[in-house]
Design a protein around this motif. Sequence first.
Motif, short mmCIF file in Angstrom:
data_model
loop_
_atom_site.label_atom_id
_atom_site.label_comp_id
_atom_site.label_asym_id
_atom_site.label_seq_id
_atom_site.Cartn_x
_atom_site.Cartn_y
_atom_site.Cartn_z
N UNK A 256 30.88 34.36 -6.87
CA UNK A 256 31.07 34.81 -8.26
C UNK A 256 32.49 34.56 -8.75
N UNK A 257 33.47 34.59 -7.84
CA UNK A 257 34.86 34.30 -8.20
C UNK A 257 35.15 32.79 -8.22
N UNK A 258 34.13 31.98 -7.86
CA UNK A 258 34.27 30.52 -7.79
C UNK A 258 35.31 30.08 -6.76
N UNK A 259 35.42 30.86 -5.69
CA UNK A 259 36.31 30.51 -4.59
C UNK A 259 35.57 29.72 -3.51
N UNK A 260 34.24 29.82 -3.50
CA UNK A 260 33.42 28.96 -2.64
C UNK A 260 32.31 28.38 -3.50
N UNK A 261 31.68 27.34 -2.98
CA UNK A 261 30.71 26.58 -3.78
C UNK A 261 29.27 27.03 -3.60
N UNK A 262 28.99 27.84 -2.59
CA UNK A 262 27.61 28.25 -2.42
C UNK A 262 27.40 29.10 -1.18
N UNK A 263 26.20 29.63 -1.07
CA UNK A 263 25.82 30.51 0.03
C UNK A 263 24.69 29.86 0.82
N UNK A 264 24.81 29.90 2.14
CA UNK A 264 23.76 29.40 3.03
C UNK A 264 22.96 30.60 3.52
N UNK A 265 21.68 30.63 3.20
CA UNK A 265 20.84 31.77 3.59
C UNK A 265 20.70 31.85 5.11
N UNK A 305 38.27 17.54 -5.63
CA UNK A 305 38.76 18.51 -4.64
C UNK A 305 40.02 19.20 -5.16
N UNK A 306 40.96 18.41 -5.65
CA UNK A 306 42.21 18.97 -6.16
C UNK A 306 41.96 19.83 -7.39
N UNK A 307 41.13 19.34 -8.33
CA UNK A 307 40.83 20.10 -9.54
C UNK A 307 40.18 21.44 -9.21
N UNK A 308 39.29 21.43 -8.22
CA UNK A 308 38.57 22.67 -7.86
C UNK A 308 39.54 23.74 -7.37
N UNK A 313 41.92 31.23 -9.28
CA UNK A 313 42.90 32.27 -9.59
C UNK A 313 43.09 32.48 -11.07
N UNK A 314 43.78 33.57 -11.40
CA UNK A 314 44.04 33.94 -12.78
C UNK A 314 45.53 34.21 -12.93
N UNK A 315 46.12 33.66 -13.95
CA UNK A 315 47.55 33.88 -14.21
C UNK A 315 47.69 34.57 -15.56
N UNK A 316 48.44 35.65 -15.60
CA UNK A 316 48.71 36.38 -16.84
C UNK A 316 50.20 36.37 -17.09
#
Length: 317
Positions: A256-265, A305-308, A313-316
């Motif tokens: 949900x945070x888009x830190x990984x690309x998916x879940x393996x059941x 890869x670099x763009x991902x 993260x979030x910067x304020x």
Amino acid sequence: MRTYLDFEKPIADLEGRLDEMKRLAETNKVDVSEAVETLEKSIDRLRHELFRNLTRWQRVQLSRHPDRPYTLDYIERMCDQFIELHGDRTVRDDPAMVGGFAEIEGQTIMIIGQQKGRNTKQRQHRNFGMPNPEGYRKALRLMKMAEKFNKPIVTLIDTPGAFPGLEAEERGQGEAIARNLKEMFLLKVPVICIVIGEGASGGALGIAIGDRVLMLENTWYSVISPENCSTILWRSWNYKEQAAEAMKLTATDMTSFKLVDGIVDEPVGGAHYDHAAMANILKRTILDNLAELNTLTPEERIDQRIDKFCAMGVVVE
């Protein structure tokens, strides 16, 4: 003999009754097939219900289950051939990090991962899955070799962290991990990284920069363990469950945070419940992702890869 975690006690009780029923039936030559079938269905329903509503701390416990498959278990079940390669060509071979060329359904890959031990002797030999700097340098050497021969790379992550000992720091633990991060961004071959157990701190990140970063369903990935977080915030390990909830470290959270690309059941009951089924699921996941990544050019993979990772993260201000 199967090992049960605390929250699995209701299942353990029912399976104990089932084993006892089968023993009595065999001893007394009595047909209890209907009762056995009913009890097996009850166990199956209970297992589905229990594992559908796991807390974050329970998933952390599952990621550390003593019967859970480790890197070499997956390699043995997934790969038709495997040639392990040793040493960093500088200090020594680190048994906590294993790797080598493998063949999966006719496709050659470089597979690298952290390895824990099953018993006390193995755990000491593998340093509890905590690599020294030479482990990360070995991993990078193997990645560069894979790139040289144009073979994709798969890393399996399962570590409580890089080894924090004085000798590891003296030999450049931080530099070794940092160099891996830099070099993995620029690898020209497909890179798939999968968290199969614990994914703690830089020890995990040192082999986790890839085109696809995936997590098994009952794993965690964070900068610190719940116990250590509890120790820092509450000065006690007793708040590890609250820490796990606050840290949001599960596969669902990370996706949900888009830190990984998916879940393996995983199979119902966890990866430790059926090693063969879990290995087959993981193999199909690797092959499917490789098929997608092979359609891209090396330049496209590196840019994506670099763009991902730059988008995380979030910067304020």
